[in-house]
Every structure is written in C-alpha cells, then in structure tokens.
Design a protein around this motif. Structure first.
Motif, short mmCIF file in Angstrom:
data_model
loop_
_atom_site.label_atom_id
_atom_site.label_comp_id
_atom_site.label_asym_id
_atom_site.label_seq_id
_atom_site.Cartn_x
_atom_site.Cartn_y
_atom_site.Cartn_z
N UNK A 172 -20.10 23.46 42.15
CA UNK A 172 -20.32 22.29 43.01
C UNK A 172 -19.97 22.60 44.47
N UNK A 173 -18.96 23.42 44.70
CA UNK A 173 -18.57 23.77 46.08
C UNK A 173 -19.70 24.49 46.83
N UNK A 174 -20.61 25.11 46.08
CA UNK A 174 -21.73 25.84 46.68
C UNK A 174 -22.98 24.97 46.85
N UNK A 175 -22.89 23.72 46.46
CA UNK A 175 -24.02 22.81 46.62
C UNK A 175 -23.53 21.41 47.02
N UNK A 176 -22.95 21.34 48.22
CA UNK A 176 -22.38 20.06 48.68
C UNK A 176 -23.42 18.94 48.76
N UNK A 187 -24.20 12.92 42.75
CA UNK A 187 -23.43 12.86 41.51
C UNK A 187 -22.38 11.76 41.57
N UNK A 188 -21.68 11.66 42.69
CA UNK A 188 -20.64 10.64 42.84
C UNK A 188 -21.22 9.25 42.66
N UNK A 189 -22.38 8.99 43.23
CA UNK A 189 -23.02 7.68 43.08
C UNK A 189 -23.41 7.41 41.63
N UNK A 198 -17.72 15.88 50.34
CA UNK A 198 -18.63 17.00 50.59
C UNK A 198 -17.89 18.23 51.12
N UNK A 199 -16.71 18.05 51.69
CA UNK A 199 -15.95 19.16 52.26
C UNK A 199 -14.80 19.63 51.38
N UNK A 200 -14.65 19.03 50.23
CA UNK A 200 -13.64 19.45 49.26
C UNK A 200 -14.25 20.54 48.39
N UNK A 201 -13.45 21.49 47.91
CA UNK A 201 -13.99 22.63 47.16
C UNK A 201 -14.24 22.35 45.67
N UNK A 202 -13.74 21.26 45.14
CA UNK A 202 -13.95 20.88 43.74
C UNK A 202 -13.70 22.02 42.77
N UNK A 203 -12.45 22.53 42.71
CA UNK A 203 -12.17 23.63 41.78
C UNK A 203 -12.42 23.26 40.32
N UNK A 204 -12.34 21.98 39.99
CA UNK A 204 -12.64 21.53 38.63
C UNK A 204 -14.10 21.21 38.43
#
Length: 166
Positions: free
Chosen positions: A107-111, A117-119, A143-149
């Motif tokens: 997900x971090x590579x496709x902001x 997805x959030x919506x 959009x600027x968080x890396x979402x490690x999970x």
C-alpha cells in the motif's frame, strides 16, 4: 492447522469430540483461498501437494482417503522462489501453485489507492450511521503514512475510527 485444513475424526486428539471435515473438504467443487501459504510447515506442504496432485485428503486420526475436487488459491508476503532456493518451501508445491502469479505492491507504494480503500472501509464499518467523509487533512495523513500493516492496517484504522466516532 492440520485439523483445520484436512479435518479430523472423533478421538484423534483430546478436543476431537466428533468427526469434522476440514476446509479442504468444505471447499469441494469450489475454491479454497489460503492466506500466507508461504508460512505452511513442511509436513502440511506435503499434504497440500497431495490434495493438488491426487485430489485426496486424509483426516487427522484416520487412514481413510477422501477424494476432493478443489481449486487452491494462495497468497503470501514471502518470496516463494527464494524460499524454494533456501529449501523452506517445496519446489513441487511452488510449481503447482504458481499457475498464475501476480504481484500486488504494498500500500505504501500505491498511495493513490489509500483513500479509495479508506472510503470503502468507511462504508463497510460505518453501518447506518452518517459519519461524513474523509477530510483533506486526514486524507493527506493517510496518503503519507507508510502503512507497514498494509491494507489490513488501514481497514483496522478506519474500523477503529468508526467505532469511536460520536
């Protein structure tokens, strides 16, 4: 895990109070999705290979063969080709599972997917309540968080927000 996948017979272990089919038998004539197939222990890799190659299952505590017709779809965050090279994943199973292979970037590579997805998660977890929309500031943060999970972390974040929203 073996009992979950392949079932068991009554008395196979202390908590086996009755016969129970496994997920493989339950998926007969359909598709079984195995998440994180790369984490399967080697003895279960052998048994899964037997299902794919021969269409047979043996329940824990039994010697009776049961025939199944099931399509196996797997996902993993591991590099299975590297696991095969290391000897931690069966080459034969990798070959059988790797009929169609596609890579979904983190997900971090496709902001650009984060807000979409959030919506969707907001609609799923918001229920009938009118929670509004994701504002610009929240969108920028997400959009600027890396979402490690990865996507699960995003969904949990949205579910938590929906649960705590007044």
């Amino acid at each position: 895990l073996e009992s979950e996948l392949f079932g068991h017979v009554k008395g196979a272990f202390p908590d086996a109070v009755s016969d129970r089919p496994g997920l493989v038998q339950q998926a007969h004539l359909g598709t079984l999705f195995l998440e994180e197939v790369g984490e399967l222990p080697s003895d279960l890799q052998d048994k899964l290979l037997r299902v794919i190659d021969q269409g047979v299952v043996t329940r824990v505590g039994s010697q009776q063969i049961e025939y199944v017709d099931v399509r196996i779809v797997g996902s993993t965050s591991y590099d299975l080709a590297a696991a095969v090279d290391r000897g931690s994943f069966l080459r034969e199973l990798y070959t059988r599972l790797n009929v169609v292979d596609f890579d979904v970037p983190a997900l971090r590579d496709r902001p650009e997917d984060v807000i979409v997805l959030a919506e969707a998660f907001l609609r799923r977890h918001g229920g009938r309540r009118e929670l509004g929309e994701i504002d610009d500031e929240a969108a920028w943060v997400m959009e600027n968080y890396t979402w490690p999970g990865n996507v699960r972390e995003l969904e949990n974040c949205i579910e938590r927000a929906c649960t705590l929203a007044s």
